[in-house]
Each structure stands twice: as C-alpha cells, then as structure tokens.
Write a protein that holds these residues in place. Structure first.
Motif, PDB file in Angstrom:
ATOM      1  N   LYS A   1       0.851  -1.196   0.000  1.00 52.67           N
ATOM      2  CA  LYS A   1       0.000   0.000   0.000  1.00 52.67           C
ATOM      3  C   LYS A   1       0.884   1.242   0.000  1.00 52.67           C
ATOM      4  O   LYS A   1       1.749   1.404   0.854  1.00 52.67           O
ATOM      5  CB  LYS A   1      -0.914  -0.008   1.225  1.00 52.67           C
ATOM      6  CG  LYS A   1      -1.871   1.172   1.272  1.00 52.67           C
ATOM      7  CD  LYS A   1      -2.773   1.095   2.485  1.00 52.67           C
ATOM      8  CE  LYS A   1      -3.715   2.303   2.542  1.00 52.67           C
ATOM      9  NZ  LYS A   1      -4.587   2.259   3.727  1.00 52.67           N
ATOM     10  N   LYS A   2       0.639   2.095  -0.984  1.00 47.98           N
ATOM     11  CA  LYS A   2       1.336   3.367  -1.072  1.00 47.98           C
ATOM     12  C   LYS A   2       0.297   4.477  -0.970  1.00 47.98           C
ATOM     13  O   LYS A   2      -0.904   4.220  -1.054  1.00 47.98           O
ATOM     14  CB  LYS A   2       2.117   3.462  -2.385  1.00 47.98           C
ATOM     15  CG  LYS A   2       3.179   2.377  -2.526  1.00 47.98           C
ATOM     16  CD  LYS A   2       3.969   2.535  -3.797  1.00 47.98           C
ATOM     17  CE  LYS A   2       5.055   1.468  -3.871  1.00 47.98           C
ATOM     18  NZ  LYS A   2       5.876   1.592  -5.084  1.00 47.98           N
TER      19      LYS A   2
ATOM     20  N   MET B   1      -1.243   4.598  -4.682  1.00 50.97           N
ATOM     21  CA  MET B   1      -1.597   3.383  -5.423  1.00 50.97           C
ATOM     22  C   MET B   1      -1.395   2.143  -4.568  1.00 50.97           C
ATOM     23  O   MET B   1      -0.823   2.206  -3.477  1.00 50.97           O
ATOM     24  CB  MET B   1      -0.767   3.268  -6.703  1.00 50.97           C
ATOM     25  CG  MET B   1       0.692   2.958  -6.455  1.00 50.97           C
ATOM     26  SD  MET B   1       1.651   2.716  -7.957  1.00 50.97           S
ATOM     27  CE  MET B   1       1.719   4.368  -8.590  1.00 50.97           C
TER      28      MET B   1
ATOM     29  N   GLU C   1       0.110  -1.902  -5.060  1.00 54.78           N
ATOM     30  CA  GLU C   1       0.821  -2.836  -5.932  1.00 54.78           C
ATOM     31  C   GLU C   1       0.626  -4.237  -5.379  1.00 54.78           C
ATOM     32  O   GLU C   1       0.940  -4.504  -4.221  1.00 54.78           O
ATOM     33  CB  GLU C   1       2.311  -2.492  -5.996  1.00 54.78           C
ATOM     34  CG  GLU C   1       2.591  -1.189  -6.704  1.00 54.78           C
ATOM     35  CD  GLU C   1       4.088  -0.904  -6.814  1.00 54.78           C
ATOM     36  OE1 GLU C   1       4.903  -1.761  -6.392  1.00 54.78           O
ATOM     37  OE2 GLU C   1       4.438   0.174  -7.317  1.00 54.78           O
TER      38      GLU C   1
ATOM     39  N   GLN D   1       1.424  -8.315  -5.851  1.00 62.57           N
ATOM     40  CA  GLN D   1       2.200  -9.411  -6.435  1.00 62.57           C
ATOM     41  C   GLN D   1       1.450 -10.691  -6.090  1.00 62.57           C
ATOM     42  O   GLN D   1       1.309 -11.032  -4.914  1.00 62.57           O
ATOM     43  CB  GLN D   1       3.618  -9.434  -5.873  1.00 62.57           C
ATOM     44  CG  GLN D   1       4.474 -10.596  -6.346  1.00 62.57           C
ATOM     45  CD  GLN D   1       4.767 -10.534  -7.836  1.00 62.57           C
ATOM     46  OE1 GLN D   1       5.148  -9.506  -8.354  1.00 62.57           O
ATOM     47  NE2 GLN D   1       4.588 -11.648  -8.521  1.00 62.57           N
TER      48      GLN D   1
ATOM     49  N   GLU E   1       1.344  -9.453 -11.663  1.00 66.12           N
ATOM     50  CA  GLU E   1       1.428  -8.191 -10.932  1.00 66.12           C
ATOM     51  C   GLU E   1       0.247  -7.326 -11.329  1.00 66.12           C
ATOM     52  O   GLU E   1      -0.163  -7.318 -12.489  1.00 66.12           O
ATOM     53  CB  GLU E   1       2.738  -7.462 -11.263  1.00 66.12           C
ATOM     54  CG  GLU E   1       3.965  -8.168 -10.748  1.00 66.12           C
ATOM     55  CD  GLU E   1       5.253  -7.413 -11.053  1.00 66.12           C
ATOM     56  OE1 GLU E   1       5.167  -6.262 -11.545  1.00 66.12           O
ATOM     57  OE2 GLU E   1       6.320  -7.973 -10.804  1.00 66.12           O
TER      58      GLU E   1
ATOM     59  N   ILE F   1      -1.328  -3.336 -10.598  1.00 73.75           N
ATOM     60  CA  ILE F   1      -1.228  -2.003 -10.002  1.00 73.75           C
ATOM     61  C   ILE F   1      -2.620  -1.409  -9.982  1.00 73.75           C
ATOM     62  O   ILE F   1      -3.341  -1.438 -10.986  1.00 73.75           O
ATOM     63  CB  ILE F   1      -0.262  -1.113 -10.812  1.00 73.75           C
ATOM     64  CG1 ILE F   1       1.157  -1.683 -10.726  1.00 73.75           C
ATOM     65  CG2 ILE F   1      -0.301   0.324 -10.310  1.00 73.75           C
ATOM     66  CD1 ILE F   1       2.170  -0.973 -11.592  1.00 73.75           C
TER      67      ILE F   1
ATOM     68  N   LYS G   1      -4.655   2.031  -9.253  1.00 77.46           N
ATOM     69  CA  LYS G   1      -4.566   3.484  -9.075  1.00 77.46           C
ATOM     70  C   LYS G   1      -5.939   4.031  -8.721  1.00 77.46           C
ATOM     71  O   LYS G   1      -6.958   3.369  -8.919  1.00 77.46           O
ATOM     72  CB  LYS G   1      -4.052   4.142 -10.369  1.00 77.46           C
ATOM     73  CG  LYS G   1      -2.647   3.728 -10.745  1.00 77.46           C
ATOM     74  CD  LYS G   1      -2.175   4.465 -11.987  1.00 77.46           C
ATOM     75  CE  LYS G   1      -0.729   4.097 -12.312  1.00 77.46           C
ATOM     76  NZ  LYS G   1      -0.240   4.834 -13.496  1.00 77.46           N
TER      77      LYS G   1
ATOM     78  N   GLU H   1      -3.204  -5.209 -16.322  1.00 77.36           N
ATOM     79  CA  GLU H   1      -2.121  -5.009 -15.350  1.00 77.36           C
ATOM     80  C   GLU H   1      -2.275  -3.740 -14.528  1.00 77.36           C
ATOM     81  O   GLU H   1      -1.614  -3.588 -13.508  1.00 77.36           O
ATOM     82  CB  GLU H   1      -0.771  -4.996 -16.086  1.00 77.36           C
ATOM     83  CG  GLU H   1      -0.452  -6.324 -16.746  1.00 77.36           C
ATOM     84  CD  GLU H   1       0.854  -6.295 -17.518  1.00 77.36           C
ATOM     85  OE1 GLU H   1       1.502  -5.231 -17.567  1.00 77.36           O
ATOM     86  OE2 GLU H   1       1.233  -7.341 -18.064  1.00 77.36           O
ATOM     87  N   VAL H   2      -3.117  -2.819 -14.983  1.00 79.07           N
ATOM     88  CA  VAL H   2      -3.327  -1.561 -14.249  1.00 79.07           C
ATOM     89  C   VAL H   2      -4.827  -1.288 -14.163  1.00 79.07           C
ATOM     90  O   VAL H   2      -5.495  -1.141 -15.187  1.00 79.07           O
ATOM     91  CB  VAL H   2      -2.619  -0.371 -14.948  1.00 79.07           C
ATOM     92  CG1 VAL H   2      -2.864   0.918 -14.158  1.00 79.07           C
ATOM     93  CG2 VAL H   2      -1.132  -0.624 -15.104  1.00 79.07           C
TER      94      VAL H   2
END
Length: 195
Positions: A52-53, A56, A58, A60, A87, A89, A91, A102-103
């Motif tokens: 956790k950022k 966003m 991420e 895995q 993976e 991501i 946002k 992937e996003v």
C-alpha cells in the motif's frame, strides 16, 4: 458481485507498506464463474503481497497447486502441477476501469478491491494446453492405448537414424524431381508457372 465477496481485500484500514493475504481455490471457486472447465479437483494456493502506497496499490500474486486433467494420449486422469504469477497495479481515479489487465483504476472513495476475476484468469492461463501423463513420458505407462498408438502409427521409429540423415532428407525435399513421372498432371501444370 455478492457471490465473489470472499475475494474482497479491504485496503482502507491497512497500514502503508507490505501486507500479505492468502486464498485457497477449489472447485467451488470455479463454479462461481459458471464456465465449464476442462479440469477437475483444483487445489490451488494463492499468496498476495499487497504494498500500500499513498497514491496506489501494488499487488504481487503467486499461484501454486495442482489440478486433475486427462492425458492427451491415454485419456487417464492425473494430477497436473501448475504455477503462475502476476502483478497488478491499482490506481485511484474518477471511475472504475479494468480494461488494462495489469493496471486498474478504482474510484477514490472505494475502500476494497475484489480480486476474484484476476485469480480466475491467472488460474485458467496456468492450465497447460498439452497434457501428457508422467508415466507416458517416462515410458512406464501400461495403458493399452499407448500400444494401439504405436501399432497404428504412420511413422516408423528408427533409433539408428542420425541427425545427418534428417538434415539430408530436409535438404532433398526442396529439390525438383524432374525424373519422377508419377506426378499428378494437375501439379505438373504448376511447374510451367515457375520463372
């Protein structure tokens, strides 16, 4: 979406940094998608590392386990090991968008993500297209079908054939055989088209 709620990850209360989650996928998980699979008795372990950022998430994702599939040659069922990883991501934006595998973009007010579709696709992509029973590969199969395949095979297996002989055969295939009079007349006309 209620039937997939067990695969929600609530991230709003998580601290910044890495967080780990695990899921076990069995036949009941695949039944939720109401699409027929060509395997049985799946037992898959999923581990997800979610970082956790502030802007966003991420993820895995690692998949390991086995499924039961029929051998392409003998039809016998056998356990097939599978593994895969992906993976993802995530946002934050104005509206949900998962067109990119992937996003993802999720609304800023969302507090959880559902990973069921990602897990399903990862599992389905892990299933091999060619499935050969290990006993067949080891030459230890006692299946009558293997004997029948050998009996009716149009190819003769010659252990004395060397690589050089194969190379010569391949080189000779491209040469014109002008002396061969057994050519079908329809194909013979095509020779006249050559420059």
């Amino acid at each position: 979406m209620d039937k997939l709620k067990n695969y929600n990850i609530v991230f709003s209360s998580l601290p910044l940094g890495e967080n780990d989650f695990t899921f076990e996928l069995s036949q009941s998980f695949f039944d939720l998608f109401e699409i027929e699979q060509d395997f049985e008795s799946p037992k898959l372990n999923i581990s997800i590392n979610l970082e956790k950022k502030s802007t966003m998430l991420e993820l895995q994702i690692d998949l390991n386990g086995h499924i039961t599939v029929p051998c392409d040659l003998t039809g016998e069922l056998f356990p097939q090991k599978i593994s895969n990883n992906a993976e993802l991501i995530v946002k934050f934006g104005d509206e949900f968008d998962d067109t990119d595998s992937e996003v993802w973009v999720i609304p800023r007010e969302d507090y959880q993500i559902n990973v069921a579709q990602v897990l399903y696709e990862l599992a389905m992509l892990s299933v091999p297209t060619k499935r050969i029973h290990p006993d067949v590969l080891n030459g230890e199969s006692n299946s009558e079908l293997i004997d029948l395949l050998d009996q009716y095979s149009i190819y003769e297996i010659n252990e004395d054939t060397t690589d050089n002989e194969y190379d010569e055969e391949e080189n000779n295939e491209g040469e014109d055989d002008d002396d061969n009079e057994d050519i079908d007349p329809r194909w013979a006309k095509l020779k006249d088209l050559k420059p």
